[in-house]
Design a protein around this motif. Sequence first.
Motif, PDB file in Angstrom:
ATOM      1  N   PRO A   1      57.612  17.787  58.825  1.00 21.67           N
ATOM      2  CA  PRO A   1      58.779  18.123  58.018  1.00 21.67           C
ATOM      3  C   PRO A   1      59.190  19.576  58.256  1.00 21.67           C
ATOM      4  O   PRO A   1      58.319  20.442  58.445  1.00 21.67           O
ATOM      5  CB  PRO A   1      58.293  17.944  56.577  1.00 21.67           C
ATOM      6  CG  PRO A   1      57.058  17.106  56.676  1.00 21.67           C
ATOM      7  CD  PRO A   1      56.447  17.425  58.002  1.00 21.67           C
ATOM      8  N   LEU A   2      60.476  19.840  58.273  1.00 23.21           N
ATOM      9  CA  LEU A   2      60.962  21.213  58.413  1.00 23.21           C
ATOM     10  C   LEU A   2      62.389  21.315  57.906  1.00 23.21           C
ATOM     11  O   LEU A   2      63.050  20.303  57.679  1.00 23.21           O
ATOM     12  CB  LEU A   2      60.865  21.692  59.876  1.00 23.21           C
ATOM     13  CG  LEU A   2      61.622  20.927  60.983  1.00 23.21           C
ATOM     14  CD1 LEU A   2      63.106  21.229  61.021  1.00 23.21           C
ATOM     15  CD2 LEU A   2      61.021  21.262  62.344  1.00 23.21           C
ATOM     16  N   GLN A   3      62.827  22.548  57.725  1.00 25.85           N
ATOM     17  CA  GLN A   3      64.226  22.813  57.392  1.00 25.85           C
ATOM     18  C   GLN A   3      64.805  23.719  58.460  1.00 25.85           C
ATOM     19  O   GLN A   3      64.066  24.404  59.162  1.00 25.85           O
ATOM     20  CB  GLN A   3      64.328  23.509  56.024  1.00 25.85           C
ATOM     21  CG  GLN A   3      63.829  22.637  54.881  1.00 25.85           C
ATOM     22  CD  GLN A   3      63.881  23.364  53.539  1.00 25.85           C
ATOM     23  OE1 GLN A   3      63.936  24.591  53.485  1.00 25.85           O
ATOM     24  NE2 GLN A   3      63.855  22.587  52.470  1.00 25.85           N
ATOM     25  N   VAL A   4      66.125  23.700  58.588  1.00 27.35           N
ATOM     26  CA  VAL A   4      66.811  24.524  59.586  1.00 27.35           C
ATOM     27  C   VAL A   4      67.847  25.406  58.897  1.00 27.35           C
ATOM     28  O   VAL A   4      68.570  24.957  58.010  1.00 27.35           O
ATOM     29  CB  VAL A   4      67.530  23.628  60.627  1.00 27.35           C
ATOM     30  CG1 VAL A   4      68.381  24.479  61.581  1.00 27.35           C
ATOM     31  CG2 VAL A   4      66.527  22.801  61.431  1.00 27.35           C
ATOM     32  N   ASP A   5      67.861  26.657  59.268  1.00 27.90           N
ATOM     33  CA  ASP A   5      68.967  27.533  58.868  1.00 27.90           C
ATOM     34  C   ASP A   5      69.244  28.492  60.024  1.00 27.90           C
ATOM     35  O   ASP A   5      68.526  28.467  61.026  1.00 27.90           O
ATOM     36  CB  ASP A   5      68.641  28.297  57.577  1.00 27.90           C
ATOM     37  CG  ASP A   5      69.907  28.660  56.788  1.00 27.90           C
ATOM     38  OD1 ASP A   5      70.995  28.750  57.396  1.00 27.90           O
ATOM     39  OD2 ASP A   5      69.800  28.865  55.575  1.00 27.90           O
ATOM     40  N   PHE A   6      70.267  29.294  59.881  1.00 30.46           N
ATOM     41  CA  PHE A   6      70.667  30.192  60.959  1.00 30.46           C
ATOM     42  C   PHE A   6      70.886  31.606  60.444  1.00 30.46           C
ATOM     43  O   PHE A   6      71.126  31.822  59.264  1.00 30.46           O
ATOM     44  CB  PHE A   6      71.963  29.683  61.610  1.00 30.46           C
ATOM     45  CG  PHE A   6      71.796  28.384  62.328  1.00 30.46           C
ATOM     46  CD1 PHE A   6      71.302  28.351  63.622  1.00 30.46           C
ATOM     47  CD2 PHE A   6      72.096  27.181  61.700  1.00 30.46           C
ATOM     48  CE1 PHE A   6      71.120  27.146  64.288  1.00 30.46           C
ATOM     49  CE2 PHE A   6      71.925  25.963  62.361  1.00 30.46           C
ATOM     50  CZ  PHE A   6      71.433  25.948  63.656  1.00 30.46           C
ATOM     51  N   LEU A   7      70.798  32.530  61.384  1.00 30.74           N
ATOM     52  CA  LEU A   7      71.118  33.937  61.147  1.00 30.74           C
ATOM     53  C   LEU A   7      72.166  34.312  62.180  1.00 30.74           C
ATOM     54  O   LEU A   7      72.080  33.855  63.310  1.00 30.74           O
ATOM     55  CB  LEU A   7      69.920  34.804  61.484  1.00 30.74           C
ATOM     56  CG  LEU A   7      68.826  35.158  60.513  1.00 30.74           C
ATOM     57  CD1 LEU A   7      67.785  35.963  61.272  1.00 30.74           C
ATOM     58  CD2 LEU A   7      69.374  35.971  59.370  1.00 30.74           C
TER      59      LEU A   7
ATOM     60  N   GLY B   1      67.307  29.805  63.292  1.00 31.48           N
ATOM     61  CA  GLY B   1      67.910  30.060  64.601  1.00 31.48           C
ATOM     62  C   GLY B   1      68.799  31.283  64.584  1.00 31.48           C
ATOM     63  O   GLY B   1      69.597  31.473  63.668  1.00 31.48           O
ATOM     64  N   LEU B   2      68.640  32.110  65.590  1.00 30.31           N
ATOM     65  CA  LEU B   2      69.479  33.291  65.716  1.00 30.31           C
ATOM     66  C   LEU B   2      70.709  32.911  66.548  1.00 30.31           C
ATOM     67  O   LEU B   2      70.597  32.589  67.733  1.00 30.31           O
ATOM     68  CB  LEU B   2      68.657  34.398  66.397  1.00 30.31           C
ATOM     69  CG  LEU B   2      69.259  35.776  66.504  1.00 30.31           C
ATOM     70  CD1 LEU B   2      69.784  36.268  65.168  1.00 30.31           C
ATOM     71  CD2 LEU B   2      68.189  36.744  67.000  1.00 30.31           C
ATOM     72  N   LEU B   3      71.862  32.929  65.886  1.00 30.18           N
ATOM     73  CA  LEU B   3      73.112  32.527  66.563  1.00 30.18           C
ATOM     74  C   LEU B   3      73.736  33.700  67.305  1.00 30.18           C
ATOM     75  O   LEU B   3      73.520  34.827  66.920  1.00 30.18           O
ATOM     76  CB  LEU B   3      74.117  32.003  65.523  1.00 30.18           C
ATOM     77  CG  LEU B   3      73.753  30.649  64.896  1.00 30.18           C
ATOM     78  CD1 LEU B   3      74.790  30.278  63.825  1.00 30.18           C
ATOM     79  CD2 LEU B   3      73.673  29.559  65.956  1.00 30.18           C
TER      80      LEU B   3
ATOM     81  N   PRO C   1      70.810  33.907  55.918  1.00 27.63           N
ATOM     82  CA  PRO C   1      70.519  32.551  55.448  1.00 27.63           C
ATOM     83  C   PRO C   1      70.561  32.436  53.930  1.00 27.63           C
ATOM     84  O   PRO C   1      70.158  33.341  53.220  1.00 27.63           O
ATOM     85  CB  PRO C   1      69.107  32.295  55.980  1.00 27.63           C
ATOM     86  CG  PRO C   1      68.560  33.620  56.325  1.00 27.63           C
ATOM     87  CD  PRO C   1      69.711  34.499  56.661  1.00 27.63           C
ATOM     88  N   GLU C   2      71.060  31.302  53.486  1.00 26.32           N
ATOM     89  CA  GLU C   2      71.164  31.051  52.048  1.00 26.32           C
ATOM     90  C   GLU C   2      69.826  30.564  51.505  1.00 26.32           C
ATOM     91  O   GLU C   2      69.555  30.652  50.322  1.00 26.32           O
ATOM     92  CB  GLU C   2      72.204  29.948  51.810  1.00 26.32           C
ATOM     93  CG  GLU C   2      73.481  30.158  52.607  1.00 26.32           C
ATOM     94  CD  GLU C   2      74.690  30.329  51.725  1.00 26.32           C
ATOM     95  OE1 GLU C   2      74.750  29.649  50.695  1.00 26.32           O
ATOM     96  OE2 GLU C   2      75.545  31.157  52.066  1.00 26.32           O
ATOM     97  N   THR C   3      69.021  30.016  52.413  1.00 25.24           N
ATOM     98  CA  THR C   3      67.742  29.428  52.026  1.00 25.24           C
ATOM     99  C   THR C   3      66.762  30.486  51.544  1.00 25.24           C
ATOM    100  O   THR C   3      66.707  31.586  52.089  1.00 25.24           O
ATOM    101  CB  THR C   3      67.123  28.730  53.261  1.00 25.24           C
ATOM    102  OG1 THR C   3      68.161  28.275  54.100  1.00 25.24           O
ATOM    103  CG2 THR C   3      66.246  27.580  52.870  1.00 25.24           C
ATOM    104  N   GLU C   4      65.964  30.118  50.561  1.00 25.10           N
ATOM    105  CA  GLU C   4      64.878  30.967  50.059  1.00 25.10           C
ATOM    106  C   GLU C   4      63.785  31.083  51.129  1.00 25.10           C
ATOM    107  O   GLU C   4      63.378  30.075  51.711  1.00 25.10           O
ATOM    108  CB  GLU C   4      64.310  30.289  48.803  1.00 25.10           C
ATOM    109  CG  GLU C   4      63.161  30.996  48.150  1.00 25.10           C
ATOM    110  CD  GLU C   4      63.604  32.223  47.367  1.00 25.10           C
ATOM    111  OE1 GLU C   4      63.092  33.305  47.669  1.00 25.10           O
ATOM    112  OE2 GLU C   4      64.478  32.086  46.482  1.00 25.10           O
TER     113      GLU C   4
END
Length: 185
Positions: free
Chosen positions: A70-76, A51-53, A97-100
């Motif tokens: 299934p999914l993961q969520v991260d933000f920018l 998600g773009l914050l 994002p910290e996620t790979e």
Amino acid sequence: MSELTQKADPRLDGRAVRRIVYDAAAIQARVEGLGAEITAAYPEGELLVLGLLKGSFIFLSDLVRHISRPLQVDFLVASSYGDAMESSGVVRLLYDPETELEGKHILLVEDIVDSGRTLNRLIDLLSERRPQSLEICALLHKHIATELHHPTRFVGFDAPHEFLVGYGLDHAENFRHLPYVASLE
Ligand code: IMP
Ligand code: MG
């Protein structure tokens, strides 16, 4: 929502919006449909919804609840507009994002595509991290994004060429909490 109700909306602090463009029910129905489209579109593999914050925060939280896999969520966090009503074209990444990202399906979630400058810059940056796929999902698209090099795969609504607020979209940080999308005076 009638004009009278708009004026009486305590969220607006006495300020009037020109008109409600998408009411809460229309948005919910479309977001549910988008979730189904996304569920059907993705093959096996890891899906990261990015998600773009701040603009996407409400849209994303509704959207992921309609994606049945299934999914993961991260933000920018990127900044481009400041308090102005027009894109400056300068995009700064304030949170990365910290996620790979490598090997994952990345779905970049944006509130609205206007000039497309913000997304161009982000797509370039994220592509370098070798995701398996990289697609854009935007709630609103003004279709004046002649500068956007990457197609927007999932679009909620073809938006009018007006300045819109609500459901995450702001003007000078106000109006993000409106449950509908309105056009500003
Ligand atoms: P672009 O780089 O011109 O495509 O601008 C994209 C960003 O500008 C969006 O993520 C929004 O934050 C903001 N933006 C563009 N149009 C509007 C609008 O009508 N209302 C509120 N924000 C907007
Ligand atoms: Mg904004």
